[in-house]
Design an enzyme around this catalytic site. Structure first.
Site, PDB file in Angstrom:
ATOM      1  N   HIS A  22       0.776  -1.061   0.108  1.00 15.20           N
ATOM      2  CA  HIS A  22       0.112   0.069   0.045  1.00 15.20           C
ATOM      3  C   HIS A  22       0.893   1.140  -0.157  1.00 15.20           C
ATOM      4  O   HIS A  22       1.925   1.368   0.807  1.00 15.20           O
ATOM      5  CB  HIS A  22      -0.927  -0.080   0.963  1.00 15.20           C
ATOM      6  CG  HIS A  22      -0.160   0.012   2.529  1.00 15.20           C
ATOM      7  ND1 HIS A  22       0.184   1.209   3.146  1.00 15.20           N
ATOM      8  CD2 HIS A  22       0.218  -0.943   3.280  1.00 15.20           C
ATOM      9  CE1 HIS A  22       0.710   0.754   4.189  1.00 15.20           C
ATOM     10  NE2 HIS A  22       0.619  -0.369   4.483  1.00 15.20           N
ATOM     11  N   ASP A  23       0.339   2.229  -0.751  1.00 15.13           N
ATOM     12  CA  ASP A  23       1.128   3.410  -0.820  1.00 15.13           C
ATOM     13  C   ASP A  23       2.505   3.711  -1.431  1.00 15.13           C
ATOM     14  O   ASP A  23       3.064   4.507  -1.329  1.00 15.13           O
ATOM     15  CB  ASP A  23       0.995   4.163   0.617  1.00 15.13           C
ATOM     16  CG  ASP A  23      -0.216   4.272   1.280  1.00 15.13           C
ATOM     17  OD1 ASP A  23      -1.259   5.141   0.771  1.00 15.13           O
ATOM     18  OD2 ASP A  23      -0.354   3.727   2.191  1.00 15.13           O
ATOM     19  N   GLY A  78       4.923  -1.133   2.346  1.00 14.85           N
ATOM     20  CA  GLY A  78       4.105  -0.118   2.225  1.00 14.85           C
ATOM     21  C   GLY A  78       4.920   1.199   2.057  1.00 14.85           C
ATOM     22  O   GLY A  78       6.017   1.143   2.684  1.00 14.85           O
TER      23      GLY A  78
END
Length: 266
Positions: A122-123, A140
């Site tokens: 994520h991100d 992430g």
């Protein structure tokens, strides 16, 4: 079902499909998904959430794209995954949407290749032409530059930066920032020189490569001053946009991590 959609595929109402999209057996496409022109989902592919896939990208069986972040702090906030055009996403690849704490979006560039069972957390933001070999794990909030190659089983810890044209060896565990054009090996990864093969493959001028090699020695083999001080001195001696400045600018930028450096005992 329309032309190019297998009768066993599930495409939820609201999904936006470009021209020439092909969706194979037992795929599931969510209501907020956008597939660009010529995208192909081979079979058993799941694309969920607010996910956009660029034109002519091909996704192979059992890939899972756009599901919520594997982050215990995630509380259902809106987030997205954006994948560029002309990418190859092989079997079992996973890519997660972003989180509110990381800006809300995971971004993958154009012409990237993700080999079987690789993961983008994520991100994370990945540039163009990135290659993740089998079983590479990107945590992430990782930033990966353009034309980076990572060998099989490599792992990158959260909040790490990887510069343009860097090479991460197979099974390496990267926990510090990796300079542009750098090459690392080992667990934990140590800087192992410059990615000279990548530099030559991308056609950088010979004189710039020679200057970069000299700068590398000054940065990592000189005992005078700190790494930041040496980078500042080199930045003042080279024009913006050169290979040397791309490295020094990377070092002088804000970061939450230390830098990969050579093993002093090697």
């Amino acid at each position: 079902m329309g032309e190019g959609l297998h009768p066993t595929a599930v495409v939820e109402d609201g999904a936006r499909l470009g021209e020439g999209v092909r969706i194979g057996p037992f795929c599931h496409v969510g209501a907020d998904v956008e597939l660009g022109d010529g995208v192909e989902l081979k079979s058993h592919v799941v694309v969920a959430g607010r996910t956009s896939i660029g034109a002519r990208t091909t996704v192979f069986p059992f890939a899972s794209l756009g599901h919520q972040a594997q982050d215990l702090k995630y509380r259902g906030e809106e987030a997205s995954l954006t994948i560029g055009s002309d990418c190859m996403i092989r079997e079992g690849v996973t890519m997660n949407a972003g989180t509110e704490g990381g800006g809300g979006e995971t971004i993958v560039g154009n012409r990237c290749a993700f080999l079987a069972n690789s993961h983008v957390g994520h991100d994370s933001h990945l540039g163009d032409g990135v290659v993740l070999s089998n079983n590479v794990m990107i945590a992430g909030h990782v930033s990966v530059g353009n034309h980076v190659i990572m060998g099989g089983g490599a792992a990158v810890i959260q909040f790490t930066r990887v510069g343009d044209n860097a090479f991460v060896g197979g099974l390496a565990g990267l926990e510090n920032d990796l300079i542009p054009f750098g090459m690392v090996m080992g667990n934990r990864a140590k800087l192992n020189g410059l990615n000279l093969v990548g530099l030559k493959r991308h056609g950088y001028p010979r004189e710039e490569i020679h200057a970069l090699r000299a700068a590398y020695r000054e940065l990592f083999e000189s005992g005078e001053g700190t790494l930041r001080q040496r980078a500042e001195a080199l930045a003042g001696a080279h024009e913006a946009g050169t290979l040397v400045r791309r490295v020094t600018d990377f070092i002088l930028a804000d970061s939450d991590r230390r830098f990969c450096t050579p093993d002093p005992d090697a």
